[in-house]
Motif scaffolding. Structure first.
Motif, PDB file in Angstrom:
ATOM      1  N   UNK A  11     -74.742 -25.103  63.517  1.00  0.00           N
ATOM      2  CA  UNK A  11     -74.212 -25.918  64.614  1.00  0.00           C
ATOM      3  C   UNK A  11     -74.476 -25.288  65.979  1.00  0.00           C
ATOM      4  N   UNK A  12     -74.378 -23.958  66.059  1.00  0.00           N
ATOM      5  CA  UNK A  12     -74.631 -23.293  67.345  1.00  0.00           C
ATOM      6  C   UNK A  12     -76.108 -23.383  67.724  1.00  0.00           C
ATOM      7  N   UNK A  13     -76.978 -23.342  66.724  1.00  0.00           N
ATOM      8  CA  UNK A  13     -78.404 -23.491  67.016  1.00  0.00           C
ATOM      9  C   UNK A  13     -78.721 -24.926  67.423  1.00  0.00           C
ATOM     10  N   UNK A  14     -78.058 -25.881  66.797  1.00  0.00           N
ATOM     11  CA  UNK A  14     -78.232 -27.281  67.182  1.00  0.00           C
ATOM     12  C   UNK A  14     -77.849 -27.501  68.637  1.00  0.00           C
ATOM     13  N   UNK A  15     -76.751 -26.886  69.050  1.00  0.00           N
ATOM     14  CA  UNK A  15     -76.305 -26.988  70.439  1.00  0.00           C
ATOM     15  C   UNK A  15     -77.321 -26.348  71.386  1.00  0.00           C
ATOM     16  N   UNK A  16     -77.844 -25.188  70.977  1.00  0.00           N
ATOM     17  CA  UNK A  16     -78.843 -24.492  71.788  1.00  0.00           C
ATOM     18  C   UNK A  16     -80.110 -25.330  71.960  1.00  0.00           C
ATOM     19  N   UNK A  17     -80.611 -25.904  70.866  1.00  0.00           N
ATOM     20  CA  UNK A  17     -81.822 -26.723  70.930  1.00  0.00           C
ATOM     21  C   UNK A  17     -81.615 -27.929  71.827  1.00  0.00           C
ATOM     22  N   UNK A  18     -80.452 -28.557  71.702  1.00  0.00           N
ATOM     23  CA  UNK A  18     -80.145 -29.738  72.508  1.00  0.00           C
ATOM     24  C   UNK A  18     -80.191 -29.403  73.996  1.00  0.00           C
ATOM     25  N   UNK A  75     -67.786 -29.687  71.771  1.00  0.00           N
ATOM     26  CA  UNK A  75     -68.823 -30.436  72.483  1.00  0.00           C
ATOM     27  C   UNK A  75     -69.839 -31.086  71.541  1.00  0.00           C
ATOM     28  N   UNK A  76     -69.681 -30.896  70.261  1.00  0.00           N
ATOM     29  CA  UNK A  76     -70.625 -31.441  69.293  1.00  0.00           C
ATOM     30  C   UNK A  76     -70.512 -32.964  69.244  1.00  0.00           C
ATOM     31  N   UNK A  77     -71.608 -33.697  69.462  1.00  0.00           N
ATOM     32  CA  UNK A  77     -71.557 -35.157  69.370  1.00  0.00           C
ATOM     33  C   UNK A  77     -71.039 -35.603  68.001  1.00  0.00           C
ATOM     34  N   UNK A  78     -70.317 -36.696  67.977  1.00  0.00           N
ATOM     35  CA  UNK A  78     -69.702 -37.173  66.736  1.00  0.00           C
ATOM     36  C   UNK A  78     -70.743 -37.381  65.637  1.00  0.00           C
ATOM     37  N   UNK A  79     -71.917 -37.876  66.016  1.00  0.00           N
ATOM     38  CA  UNK A  79     -72.967 -38.114  65.022  1.00  0.00           C
ATOM     39  C   UNK A  79     -73.456 -36.810  64.404  1.00  0.00           C
ATOM     40  N   UNK A  80     -73.556 -35.748  65.224  1.00  0.00           N
ATOM     41  CA  UNK A  80     -73.996 -34.457  64.694  1.00  0.00           C
ATOM     42  C   UNK A  80     -72.933 -33.850  63.782  1.00  0.00           C
ATOM     43  N   UNK A  81     -71.668 -34.040  64.148  1.00  0.00           N
ATOM     44  CA  UNK A  81     -70.580 -33.575  63.282  1.00  0.00           C
ATOM     45  C   UNK A  81     -70.627 -34.296  61.945  1.00  0.00           C
ATOM     46  N   UNK A  82     -70.831 -35.607  61.989  1.00  0.00           N
ATOM     47  CA  UNK A  82     -70.886 -36.394  60.762  1.00  0.00           C
ATOM     48  C   UNK A  82     -72.041 -35.938  59.869  1.00  0.00           C
ATOM     49  N   UNK A  83     -73.206 -35.690  60.459  1.00  0.00           N
ATOM     50  CA  UNK A  83     -74.366 -35.261  59.679  1.00  0.00           C
ATOM     51  C   UNK A  83     -74.172 -33.839  59.152  1.00  0.00           C
ATOM     52  N   UNK A 109     -77.213 -44.881  63.184  1.00  0.00           N
ATOM     53  CA  UNK A 109     -75.939 -45.245  63.807  1.00  0.00           C
ATOM     54  C   UNK A 109     -75.824 -44.659  65.215  1.00  0.00           C
ATOM     55  N   UNK A 110     -76.459 -43.488  65.402  1.00  0.00           N
ATOM     56  CA  UNK A 110     -76.447 -42.846  66.720  1.00  0.00           C
ATOM     57  C   UNK A 110     -77.385 -43.541  67.708  1.00  0.00           C
ATOM     58  N   UNK A 111     -78.212 -44.474  67.218  1.00  0.00           N
ATOM     59  CA  UNK A 111     -79.090 -45.258  68.080  1.00  0.00           C
ATOM     60  C   UNK A 111     -80.339 -44.537  68.539  1.00  0.00           C
ATOM     61  N   UNK A 112     -80.798 -43.540  67.767  1.00  0.00           N
ATOM     62  CA  UNK A 112     -81.964 -42.769  68.201  1.00  0.00           C
ATOM     63  C   UNK A 112     -83.112 -42.777  67.185  1.00  0.00           C
ATOM     64  N   UNK A 113     -82.972 -43.568  66.122  1.00  0.00           N
ATOM     65  CA  UNK A 113     -83.998 -43.578  65.058  1.00  0.00           C
ATOM     66  C   UNK A 113     -85.353 -44.056  65.580  1.00  0.00           C
ATOM     67  N   UNK A 137     -83.165 -32.397  64.040  1.00  0.00           N
ATOM     68  CA  UNK A 137     -83.882 -33.597  64.481  1.00  0.00           C
ATOM     69  C   UNK A 137     -82.975 -34.486  65.320  1.00  0.00           C
ATOM     70  N   UNK A 138     -81.729 -34.631  64.880  1.00  0.00           N
ATOM     71  CA  UNK A 138     -80.755 -35.428  65.630  1.00  0.00           C
ATOM     72  C   UNK A 138     -80.428 -34.761  66.959  1.00  0.00           C
ATOM     73  N   UNK A 139     -80.310 -33.441  66.959  1.00  0.00           N
ATOM     74  CA  UNK A 139     -80.062 -32.709  68.209  1.00  0.00           C
ATOM     75  C   UNK A 139     -81.177 -32.974  69.213  1.00  0.00           C
ATOM     76  N   UNK A 140     -82.418 -33.022  68.707  1.00  0.00           N
ATOM     77  CA  UNK A 140     -83.576 -33.313  69.560  1.00  0.00           C
ATOM     78  C   UNK A 140     -83.560 -34.756  70.039  1.00  0.00           C
TER      79      UNK A 140
END
Length: 247
Positions: free
Chosen positions: A65-72, A41-49, A126-130, A94-97
């Protein structure tokens, strides 16, 4: 062929090395969580980072990665819009947020090292959230003091994530409790600090783990005694304590 006992010892040794990112007793169990729940379920941008950060010499500083998913998910559950992050590194949390909050949401992001942030910035762009991120290079405490002095930021933040210098966590808390709204959430990372919070005084610990351990223990005691918040300490990543401001 190694005996079962030797196998277990070897496995324990390997687990100790990666223990900074997983406090589970078994690497296999942690890997199961990642492969079953997180990575699919990890977004492609988060996997890349995440993969980009893994090549960095200080990669141990990254959010797991599991904490990133939790925060999201947490940010979506509380409908967070106005957020803050102290300690950015390459920007995985930051990207997860940024992916979780709405398009007009904002993140005030602070770190003393802009170079690390800029390493992950192309992925964030690239993820469009900057456009959601207001990055400030330098120590966070003077910025927080100025915000409190200004008066207009009191109780305005829905969510604040702290993953920075552990010796200043209590100093951050004294200020952040004024800036987060009632019902808002502050997340403090690394509150189990590689498991060292329960290690005996003579335990063989890495120098940086030993140095910051007492600060983490002091924070944990202070959070538990603070009547202004409700808390929940979770064994996710290196331990994260979720604080909900109640008054």
């Amino acid at each position: 062929m190694a005996s079962t006992g030797e196998d277990q010892q070897s496995q324990a040794g390997r687990h100790q090395e990666v223990g900074h990112k997983s406090l589970l007793q078994s690497d296999a169990l942690y890997q199961y969580i990642l492969e079953t729940s997180v990575y699919p379920r990890e977004p492609e941008s988060m996997k890349e980072l995440r993969e980009l950060t893994a090549k960095h010499p200080w990669n141990i500083m990254t959010t797991s990665a599991d904490e990133g998913q939790f925060l999201n998910m947490l940010l979506k559950l509380i409908n967070a819009k106005n957020t803050m992050e102290i300690g950015v590194y390459t920007g995985y949390s930051l990207l997860a947020t940024a992916l979780a909050i709405p398009d007009d949401g904002k993140i005030l992001a602070m770190d003393i090292n802009k170079e690390n942030y800029e390493l992950g910035l192309p992925v964030i762009q690239k993820a469009g959230v900057a456009h959601k991120i207001d990055f400030r290079e330098g120590p966070a405490l003077p910025v927080l003091d100025q915000m409190i002095q200004d008066g207009k930021y009191h109780g305005t933040f829905d969510f604040i994530f702290v993953d920075a210098d552990k010796d200043n966590y209590l100093n951050y808390h004294k200020r952040l409790i004024e800036l987060v709204k009632v019902g808002g959430v502050i997340g403090y990372d690394n509150t189990l600090w590689n498991g060292s919070v329960v290690a005996p005084p003579d335990a063989p610990l890495r120098k940086y783990v030993r140095y910051y351990r007492d600060f983490v223990i002091e924070l944990n005691k202070a959070l538990a005694a603070d009547p202004r918040i409700e808390i929940c300490m979770l064994p996710v990543g290196d331990g994260i304590t979720i604080c909900r401001r109640v008054n």
